[in-house]
Design a protein around this motif. Structure first.
Motif, short mmCIF file in Angstrom:
data_model
loop_
_atom_site.label_atom_id
_atom_site.label_comp_id
_atom_site.label_asym_id
_atom_site.label_seq_id
_atom_site.Cartn_x
_atom_site.Cartn_y
_atom_site.Cartn_z
N LEU A 1 0.83 -1.21 0.00
CA LEU A 1 0.00 0.00 0.00
C LEU A 1 0.87 1.26 0.00
O LEU A 1 1.83 1.38 0.75
N ARG A 2 0.49 2.19 -0.86
CA ARG A 2 1.19 3.48 -0.92
C ARG A 2 0.36 4.51 -0.15
O ARG A 2 -0.83 4.67 -0.41
N VAL A 3 1.03 5.20 0.76
CA VAL A 3 0.35 6.20 1.60
C VAL A 3 0.90 7.58 1.27
O VAL A 3 2.11 7.79 1.25
N SER A 4 0.00 8.52 1.03
CA SER A 4 0.38 9.91 0.81
C SER A 4 -0.13 10.74 1.98
O SER A 4 -1.33 10.74 2.27
N LYS A 5 0.78 11.45 2.62
CA LYS A 5 0.42 12.25 3.80
C LYS A 5 0.13 13.69 3.39
O LYS A 5 1.02 14.42 2.98
N VAL A 6 -1.14 14.07 3.49
CA VAL A 6 -1.59 15.41 3.10
C VAL A 6 -1.41 16.32 4.31
O VAL A 6 -2.36 16.66 5.03
N LEU A 7 -0.18 16.72 4.52
CA LEU A 7 0.19 17.49 5.71
C LEU A 7 1.11 18.64 5.32
O LEU A 7 1.54 18.74 4.17
N GLY A 8 1.40 19.48 6.31
CA GLY A 8 2.37 20.55 6.07
C GLY A 8 1.78 21.80 5.47
O GLY A 8 0.61 22.14 5.70
N THR A 9 2.55 22.50 4.65
CA THR A 9 2.11 23.75 4.03
C THR A 9 1.08 23.47 2.95
O THR A 9 0.98 22.34 2.46
N PRO A 10 0.33 24.50 2.54
CA PRO A 10 -0.63 24.30 1.45
C PRO A 10 0.01 23.69 0.20
O PRO A 10 -0.58 22.81 -0.44
N LYS A 11 1.22 24.14 -0.14
CA LYS A 11 1.91 23.60 -1.32
C LYS A 11 2.21 22.12 -1.14
O LYS A 11 2.03 21.31 -2.06
N GLN A 12 2.69 21.75 0.07
CA GLN A 12 2.99 20.34 0.34
C GLN A 12 1.73 19.50 0.29
O GLN A 12 1.75 18.36 -0.20
N ARG A 13 0.63 20.05 0.77
CA ARG A 13 -0.65 19.32 0.74
C ARG A 13 -1.12 19.10 -0.69
O ARG A 13 -1.59 18.01 -1.05
N ILE A 14 -1.00 20.15 -1.50
CA ILE A 14 -1.43 20.04 -2.91
C ILE A 14 -0.59 18.98 -3.63
O ILE A 14 -1.11 18.16 -4.40
N ASN A 15 0.72 18.98 -3.37
CA ASN A 15 1.60 17.97 -3.99
C ASN A 15 1.24 16.57 -3.52
O ASN A 15 1.26 15.62 -4.31
#
Length: 458
Positions: free
Chosen positions: A78-92
Motif C-alpha cells: 500500500l502506498r500512503v500519501s500524507k496530506v500534511l504541512g504547508t498548502p503547497k505540500q498538501r497540494i503535492n
C-alpha cells in the motif's frame, strides 16, 4: 511481520466490509489501525473503493498509519500519501498516486474548501471519531458538507462518549447522515434528554430520560460495534498510585491566598463554564508549583511535586519514565530541575522520538496528554507513568494512559498521580475516579470554593 487477526479483529474487518457506514468503538490496544487497514486493502482489491482518506490527530497522521503499513507484510504494497504541512505540500501530496491519503483533522476545512466541487474520496476513515463530537466545530460542519459523496465511512474511537451521550449525535450523524439519531442535535436532545443544572436559559448539562440509554444503543447497534480490551486481551495489570504532596506551611498559605483572591474576584457573578475553567486552570497551575502572572512571567510557589517526581525517577532505578505535564512552565521547570540533578528529560516532538523511546534510548520522556492522546504506540519503551499535572478530561486521561497500557506491553503498568493535598488536584482525582468528568463537576468544584470563602468573609 505476519498478521494473524484475532477473532475479534476479523469480526471488525468483516463489519467494515459489510457496512458502508461502520462505527468501531474499540478500546485502546485492540489494534483498530491494522484492522481498518486490512479492511481497506480488501475493499481496494474488490474494487469497492478507489480513493480512501484517513483523518487523524496530527501525530497519528504523521506516524501511526504509515508505520502500521510498513509493519505488516500483507500491507507493505500500500502506498500512503500524507496530506500534511504547508498548502503547497498538501497540494503535492494530493497529486501523488497513492492507495491511501492521510491528513490531520485541522486540514479538513482546507480539503473541503479546495476540493468541494470535485471531491476525490469515496471512502473516509475518521481515526478518533470523538474529536468530531461538537456539532458547532468547523471540522464537523466542513465534513458534513461532503458527507453525501462518501460511498463508505468508518469511525474509529475508544471513547465515543466519555462525558455524556450528547456527544454521540455529531459522530453518528457523520456515519449515517442523521438516519438513526435524527437530523439535528436539537431533536436528538428533545427525544432522549431532559435539562439538568441550569441558570435561566443556560443549560449546563443534560440528563438522560428513563430508558433513553438503551434506546440510543439499540438505534445505532446495527452499524456500531463496541469492544472492551478486558474482554479480549490478556494485558499486564495496571497499578494506580496516588502520591500525596504535602505543602509547607508557607506554600499552602500562598496557595490559599491566591485561591481566595481568584475565587472572590468572581463575586456575585454567575458562575459559567468559561470563568470556572479559567479559575480551575489557575488553581491546577498552583497545585503543580507555579502560576503565570498577568504579564506571562512565571511565579514559583513550591517545588514539592518536582521533589516527588525525582523520588519516582530514582526509585525506577534506570527504567524509563513517561511524564504527562499540563503547562509549559511545568515542562520548563521539570527539565531544569532534573538537569540540576544530572538527569536529562526530553519532550516528545516527532516520530524519531517515538522510535527512540520504544528502543529504550530515552530514559525520561515528557508528553502533553493532548498531543499523545490517540494512536501513539509507546508501550515498548517503558511501563512507568507519572501524572505531574492532572487533567479534567476523562478522554485525554484514558487515552494517555493507554499509550503504555495496551497490547504489546510486557510489564505491569504503574501510573503515579502526584496530588497536592488541600488543592484542586483532589477534586480532579475524585472526578476521574468517579468517571464523571464533565462540565458539571468543574462547576460544582468552583461553587464549593466560592461558598467556602464567602462563609469566611461574611
Amino acid at each position: 511481520m505476519q498478521f494473524k487477526p484475532h477473532e475479534y479483529q476479523q469480526y471488525a474487518i468483516t463489519h467494515i466490509i459489510n457496512n458502508p457506514a461502520a462505527g468501531l468503538f474499540l478500546d485502546m490496544g485492540l489494534g483498530k489501525t491494522v484492522t481498518t487497514l486490512t479492511a481497506i486493502d480488501d475493499l481496494l482489491f474488490l474494487g469497492e473503493v478507489n480513493k480512501p482518506l484517513v483523518i487523524a490527530p496530527l501525530r497519528v497522521a504523521e506516524d501511526t498509519w504509515t508505520t502500521e503499513v510498513a509493519k505488516w507484510d500483507h500491507l507493505n504494497h500500500l502506498r500512503v500519501s500524507k496530506v500534511l504541512g504547508t498548502p503547497k505540500q498538501r497540494i503535492n501530496a494530493m497529486a501523488k498516486r497513492a492507495d491511501i491519503y492521510v491528513t490531520n483533522r485541522e486540514n479538513v476545512e482546507w480539503l473541503v474548501k479546495n476540493y468541494f466541487n470535485n471531491w476525490p474520496f469515496d471512502m473516509v476513515v475518521i481515526d478518533e471519531l470523538s474529536s468530531f463530537k461538537s456539532s458547532k466545530a468547523i471540522r464537523f460542519r466542513s465534513l458534513k458538507k461532503v458527507r453525501p459523496y462518501f460511498k463508505r465511512i468508518v469511525g474509529l474511537t475508544g471513547t465515543p462518549a466519555p462525558n455524556s451521550l450528547i456527544d454521540l449525535w455529531p459522530q453518528v450523524y457523520l456515519l449515517d447522515g442523521g438516519q438513526r439519531l435524527g437530523k439535528t442535535i436539537t431533536s436528538y436532545r428533545e427525544q432522549y434528554f431532559k435539562p439538568g443544572d441550569r441558570n435561566q436559559y443556560v443549560v449546563y448539562n443534560w440528563k438522560l430520560k428513563e430508558g433513553a440509554e438503551d434506546a440510543i444503543h439499540k438505534k445505532i447497534g446495527d452499524i456500531c460495534i463496541s469492544m472492551m480490551a478486558k474482554d479480549y486481551l490478556n494485558i499486564p495489570e495496571r497499578i494506580d498510585n496516588t502520591i500525596d504532596i504535602n505543602l509547607s506551611e508557607s506554600a499552602i498559605k500562598k496557595y490559599k491566598q491566591l485561591e481566595k483572591d481568584l475565587v472572590l474576584e468572581l463575586g456575585e457573578n454567575d458562575i459559567t463554564a468559561s470563568n470556572a475553567a479559567v479559575l480551575t486552570n489557575k488553581l491546577l497551575q498552583m497545585s503543580n508549583g507555579a502560576i503565570y502572572s498577568e504579564n506571562k512571567s512565571v511565579i514559583e510557589i513550591h517545588e514539592e511535586k518536582l521533589k516527588a517526581l525525582l523520588d519516582i525517577i530514582e526509585a525506577a532505578n534506570g527504567k524509563p519514565v513517561l511524564i504527562f505535564y499540563s503547562f509549559q512552565h511545568d515542562f520548563d521547570r521539570i527539565v531544569d530541575f532534573l538537569k540540576s540533578k544530572k538527569l536529562k528529560a526530553v519532550g516528545l516532538e516527532d516520530s524519531k522520538d517515538i522510535a527512540e523511546w520504544n528502543k529504550g534510548n530515552i530514559p525520561i520522556l515528557l508528553v502533553h496528554p493532548a498531543s499523545a492522546g490517540h494512536g501513539l504506540n509507546l508501550q515498548y519503551g517503558g511501563n512507568i507513568i507519572v501524572w505531574f499535572g492532572l487533567t479534567w478530561s476523562l478522554e485525554l486521561y484514558q487515552q494517555a494512559n493507554a499509550r503504555l497500557h495496551r497490547q504489546g506491553q510486557k510489564d505491569n503498568v504503574v501510573i503515579n498521580h502526584l496530588v497536592t493535598k488541600g488543592t484542586v488536584d483532589e477534586d480532579v482525582m475524585r472526578a476521574l475516579g468517579n468517571k464523571e468528568v464533565n462540565q458539571n463537576m468543574l462547576l460544582e468544584a468552583v461553587k464549593a470554593r466560592i461558598k467556602e470563602y464567602k462563609d469566611v468573609t461574611e
